[in-house]
Design a protein around this motif. Structure first.
Motif, short mmCIF file in Angstrom:
data_model
loop_
_atom_site.label_atom_id
_atom_site.label_comp_id
_atom_site.label_asym_id
_atom_site.label_seq_id
_atom_site.Cartn_x
_atom_site.Cartn_y
_atom_site.Cartn_z
N LEU A 35 0.79 -1.24 0.00
CA LEU A 35 0.00 0.00 0.00
C LEU A 35 0.82 1.29 0.00
N PRO A 36 1.78 1.50 0.91
CA PRO A 36 2.45 2.82 0.94
C PRO A 36 3.14 3.18 -0.38
N ARG A 37 3.91 2.26 -0.96
CA ARG A 37 4.64 2.59 -2.19
C ARG A 37 3.70 2.68 -3.39
N ALA A 38 2.73 1.77 -3.47
CA ALA A 38 1.77 1.82 -4.58
C ALA A 38 0.98 3.12 -4.55
N ARG A 39 0.54 3.53 -3.37
CA ARG A 39 -0.21 4.78 -3.24
C ARG A 39 0.67 5.99 -3.57
N ALA A 40 1.91 5.98 -3.11
CA ALA A 40 2.82 7.08 -3.40
C ALA A 40 3.08 7.20 -4.90
N ASN A 41 3.29 6.07 -5.58
CA ASN A 41 3.52 6.10 -7.03
C ASN A 41 2.26 6.50 -7.79
N LEU A 42 1.12 6.08 -7.30
CA LEU A 42 -0.15 6.38 -7.94
C LEU A 42 -0.49 7.87 -7.88
N TRP A 43 -0.17 8.51 -6.77
CA TRP A 43 -0.56 9.90 -6.56
C TRP A 43 0.58 10.90 -6.73
N PHE A 44 1.75 10.49 -7.14
CA PHE A 44 2.88 11.40 -7.30
C PHE A 44 2.59 12.49 -8.32
N ASP A 45 2.03 12.12 -9.45
CA ASP A 45 1.76 13.02 -10.56
C ASP A 45 0.27 13.00 -10.86
N VAL A 46 -0.41 14.13 -10.67
CA VAL A 46 -1.87 14.16 -10.77
C VAL A 46 -2.32 15.23 -11.76
N THR A 47 -3.35 14.89 -12.53
CA THR A 47 -4.02 15.87 -13.37
C THR A 47 -5.24 16.33 -12.60
N LEU A 48 -5.29 17.61 -12.34
CA LEU A 48 -6.37 18.18 -11.53
C LEU A 48 -7.54 18.59 -12.42
N THR A 49 -8.67 17.96 -12.20
CA THR A 49 -9.92 18.30 -12.87
C THR A 49 -10.94 18.61 -11.79
N GLU A 50 -12.12 19.02 -12.19
CA GLU A 50 -13.15 19.29 -11.19
C GLU A 50 -13.46 18.03 -10.38
N ALA A 51 -13.48 16.87 -11.04
CA ALA A 51 -13.76 15.61 -10.33
C ALA A 51 -12.63 15.25 -9.36
N SER A 52 -11.39 15.44 -9.79
CA SER A 52 -10.28 15.10 -8.89
C SER A 52 -10.18 16.08 -7.73
N ILE A 53 -10.58 17.34 -7.95
CA ILE A 53 -10.61 18.30 -6.84
C ILE A 53 -11.59 17.81 -5.77
N ARG A 54 -12.77 17.39 -6.20
CA ARG A 54 -13.76 16.87 -5.24
C ARG A 54 -13.21 15.65 -4.50
N HIS A 55 -12.56 14.74 -5.23
CA HIS A 55 -12.02 13.53 -4.61
C HIS A 55 -10.95 13.89 -3.57
N LEU A 56 -10.06 14.79 -3.93
CA LEU A 56 -8.98 15.17 -3.01
C LEU A 56 -9.51 15.95 -1.81
N GLN A 57 -10.56 16.71 -2.00
CA GLN A 57 -11.16 17.42 -0.85
C GLN A 57 -11.80 16.42 0.11
N GLN A 58 -12.31 15.32 -0.41
CA GLN A 58 -12.89 14.28 0.43
C GLN A 58 -11.83 13.41 1.09
N HIS A 59 -10.63 13.38 0.51
CA HIS A 59 -9.53 12.54 1.01
C HIS A 59 -8.25 13.39 1.15
N PRO A 60 -8.23 14.32 2.08
CA PRO A 60 -7.07 15.22 2.20
C PRO A 60 -5.77 14.52 2.58
N SER A 61 -5.83 13.30 3.06
CA SER A 61 -4.60 12.57 3.39
C SER A 61 -3.77 12.27 2.14
N LEU A 62 -4.36 12.38 0.96
CA LEU A 62 -3.63 12.15 -0.29
C LEU A 62 -2.78 13.35 -0.71
#
Length: 126
Positions: A35-62
């Motif tokens: 989990l820690p490395r897979a999550r770090a690699n998954l979220w290292f580079d993000v394209t911010l869209t309106e949907a991803s803004i909502r997701h990240l606001q719901q999951h601020p630990s990311l």
């Protein structure tokens, strides 16, 4: 018989999956050691869209996992929302803006003043 692999080996395997978001997402649920490395690699580079803004606001630990950010918005309200939201990312090193009209460039320059590398669609760093 259960076989245990060294964490360094697991991390090296997960690093090989760097660009494969689907595989990394599946690896997040394989085991606690993945989990820690897979999550770090998954979220290292993000394209911010309106949907991803909502997701990240719901999951601020990311937010601390994100180091490189590309925004894909083109209307004033979305640009303002993105510009204010990116201030909450503690580890951003690189920001790029795609699809943003030139009229928004001053707003983006102020919003991104603390980042080391910022670029817009023309490829010129600001």
């Amino acid at each position: 018989m259960v076989v245990f692999f060294p964490q360094e080996l697991i991390d090296a395997i997960l690093d090989e999956l760097w660009g494969d978001r689907a595989a990394l997402a599946k690896c997040c649920s394989v085991s606690r050691s993945f989990l820690p490395r897979a999550r770090a690699n998954l979220w290292f580079d993000v394209t911010l869209t309106e949907a991803s803004i909502r997701h990240l606001q719901q999951h601020p630990s990311l937010l601390p996992l994100i180091h490189s950010l590309c925004t894909r918005v083109n209307d004033r309200a979305a640009v303002e929302a993105s510009a204010s939201f990116i201030q909450e990312f503690p580890n951003i090193e690189r920001v790029s803006w795609a699809l943003c009209a030139a009229q928004f460039e001053p707003l983006l320059q102020v919003a991104c003043a603390r980042f080391s590398a910022i670029s817009h669609p023309s490829g010129v760093s600001i």
